[in-house]
Structure formats: C-alpha cells, structure tokens
Design a protein around this motif. Structure first.
Motif, PDB file in Angstrom:
ATOM      1  N   SER A 114       0.825  -1.200   0.000  1.00 48.60           N
ATOM      2  CA  SER A 114       0.000   0.000   0.000  1.00 48.60           C
ATOM      3  C   SER A 114       0.866   1.259   0.000  1.00 48.60           C
ATOM      4  N   SER A 115       1.906   1.263   0.796  1.00 48.83           N
ATOM      5  CA  SER A 115       2.801   2.423   0.860  1.00 48.83           C
ATOM      6  C   SER A 115       3.592   2.586  -0.435  1.00 48.83           C
ATOM      7  N   VAL A 116       4.014   1.479  -1.035  1.00 45.89           N
ATOM      8  CA  VAL A 116       4.730   1.551  -2.317  1.00 45.89           C
ATOM      9  C   VAL A 116       3.823   2.129  -3.395  1.00 45.89           C
ATOM     10  N   CYS A 117       2.598   1.643  -3.453  1.00 45.56           N
ATOM     11  CA  CYS A 117       1.654   2.153  -4.458  1.00 45.56           C
ATOM     12  C   CYS A 117       1.334   3.619  -4.225  1.00 45.56           C
ATOM     13  N   ALA A 118       1.197   4.017  -2.970  1.00 46.69           N
ATOM     14  CA  ALA A 118       0.935   5.426  -2.665  1.00 46.69           C
ATOM     15  C   ALA A 118       2.136   6.292  -3.027  1.00 46.69           C
ATOM     16  N   GLY A 119       3.332   5.795  -2.774  1.00 47.62           N
ATOM     17  CA  GLY A 119       4.539   6.553  -3.101  1.00 47.62           C
ATOM     18  C   GLY A 119       4.784   6.689  -4.591  1.00 47.62           C
ATOM     19  N   LEU A 120       4.362   5.709  -5.355  1.00 44.39           N
ATOM     20  CA  LEU A 120       4.564   5.756  -6.803  1.00 44.39           C
ATOM     21  C   LEU A 120       3.449   6.491  -7.547  1.00 44.39           C
ATOM     22  N   PHE A 121       2.377   6.823  -6.842  1.00 47.80           N
ATOM     23  CA  PHE A 121       1.238   7.444  -7.515  1.00 47.80           C
ATOM     24  C   PHE A 121       1.582   8.814  -8.091  1.00 47.80           C
ATOM     25  N   LEU A 122       2.237   9.667  -7.333  1.00 48.10           N
ATOM     26  CA  LEU A 122       2.562  11.010  -7.818  1.00 48.10           C
ATOM     27  C   LEU A 122       3.543  10.978  -8.996  1.00 48.10           C
ATOM     28  N   PRO A 123       4.661  10.236  -8.931  1.00 45.52           N
ATOM     29  CA  PRO A 123       5.534  10.182 -10.103  1.00 45.52           C
ATOM     30  C   PRO A 123       4.851   9.570 -11.326  1.00 45.52           C
ATOM     31  N   LEU A 124       4.008   8.573 -11.100  1.00 42.37           N
ATOM     32  CA  LEU A 124       3.288   7.966 -12.208  1.00 42.37           C
ATOM     33  C   LEU A 124       2.280   8.941 -12.807  1.00 42.37           C
ATOM     34  N   SER A 125       1.632   9.729 -11.956  1.00 44.20           N
ATOM     35  CA  SER A 125       0.696  10.751 -12.444  1.00 44.20           C
ATOM     36  C   SER A 125       1.425  11.785 -13.294  1.00 44.20           C
ATOM     37  N   LEU A 126       2.575  12.212 -12.833  1.00 43.30           N
ATOM     38  CA  LEU A 126       3.365  13.177 -13.594  1.00 43.30           C
ATOM     39  C   LEU A 126       3.815  12.570 -14.922  1.00 43.30           C
ATOM     40  N   GLY A 127       4.231  11.310 -14.910  1.00 40.98           N
ATOM     41  CA  GLY A 127       4.641  10.646 -16.145  1.00 40.98           C
ATOM     42  C   GLY A 127       3.501  10.508 -17.138  1.00 40.98           C
ATOM     43  N   VAL A 128       2.324  10.162 -16.656  1.00 44.52           N
ATOM     44  CA  VAL A 128       1.161  10.046 -17.543  1.00 44.52           C
ATOM     45  C   VAL A 128       0.792  11.416 -18.096  1.00 44.52           C
ATOM     46  N   PHE A 129       0.864  12.459 -17.263  1.00 39.59           N
ATOM     47  CA  PHE A 129       0.578  13.811 -17.737  1.00 39.59           C
ATOM     48  C   PHE A 129       1.564  14.230 -18.820  1.00 39.59           C
ATOM     49  N   LEU A 130       2.843  13.959 -18.607  1.00 42.05           N
ATOM     50  CA  LEU A 130       3.844  14.299 -19.622  1.00 42.05           C
ATOM     51  C   LEU A 130       3.647  13.490 -20.897  1.00 42.05           C
ATOM     52  N   LEU A 131       3.225  12.252 -20.745  1.00 39.35           N
ATOM     53  CA  LEU A 131       2.933  11.416 -21.911  1.00 39.35           C
ATOM     54  C   LEU A 131       1.794  12.000 -22.732  1.00 39.35           C
ATOM     55  N   THR A 132       0.753  12.450 -22.063  1.00 42.29           N
ATOM     56  CA  THR A 132      -0.357  13.041 -22.805  1.00 42.29           C
ATOM     57  C   THR A 132       0.029  14.383 -23.414  1.00 42.29           C
TER      58      THR A 132
END
Length: 112
Positions: free
Chosen positions: A24-42
C-alpha cells in the motif's frame, strides 16, 4: 506430573499484515511520479503540442475534480490500509486504493 505450556501458533495472516502495508505504501509513493509521467505522456501527443505551440486543436481543460476525487479516495484508502485492525479490512482498502489510483490515472490519460 509436569505440564508444558504450548505457545500459541502464529496465525497464517501474520506475514500478510506487513506485506499489505508495504504494498500500500509503495503504491501510494509511486502514484505522484506515475501521475506526472502520464501527464507528460499526454502532453507529448500531436494535439497537445499543436495546442501549446500554435493554439490549435485545443481541448477543454482535463476534469481535475475527477482526478482529485480519485487521489483523495486513494489517500484515504492508504490510511485505512495502514490502520485497519483486520487483514480482510486491509485487503479491501488496498483494492479500493489501487482502483482509485487507476481511475485517477485514466482520467489524465483519457484526456490526452
């Protein structure tokens, strides 16, 4: 006559408790960088670059309230996963957290 006391057997769920909290903590910690990566991808799509450079083919703003809702539900589920008293409660909270994070990321990805 001697009596021996048996120590209680550790439950099978004991190792599962720590793993659920860690995942749960790993997924929560990776959420913000993954969100930024998806935003940059779009933003690297043709329509987004035309909009940024030429002001053409601009879409309305992404539905940030939906992203905020998903992020809020995910954060709440993360806290519940950390504090839940039962393993079943942690499992359910982790499932809700993952689904909410996935939904929030799909909002950003679908907009691009």
């Amino acid at each position: 006559m001697t009596t021996t006391q048996r120590s209680p057997k550790p439950s099978a769920a004991a190792p599962d408790e720590g793993r659920l909290r860690v995942w749960s903590s790993v997924c929560a910690g990776l959420f913000l960088p993954l969100s930024l990566g998806v935003f940059l991808l779009t933003m690297s799509s043709d329509s987004a670059s035309d909009c940024a450079l030429n002001g053409e083919q601009c879409h309305p703003a992404p539905p940030w309230p939906l992203f905020g809702w998903g992020a809020t539900v995910a954060a709440t589920a993360w806290l519940v996963t950390l504090m839940a008293a039962t393993v079943r409660g942690r499992r359910c909270a982790l499932a809700v957290q993952l689904l909410a994070e996935f939904a929030a990321l799909m909002v950003v990805l679908a907009h691009g």
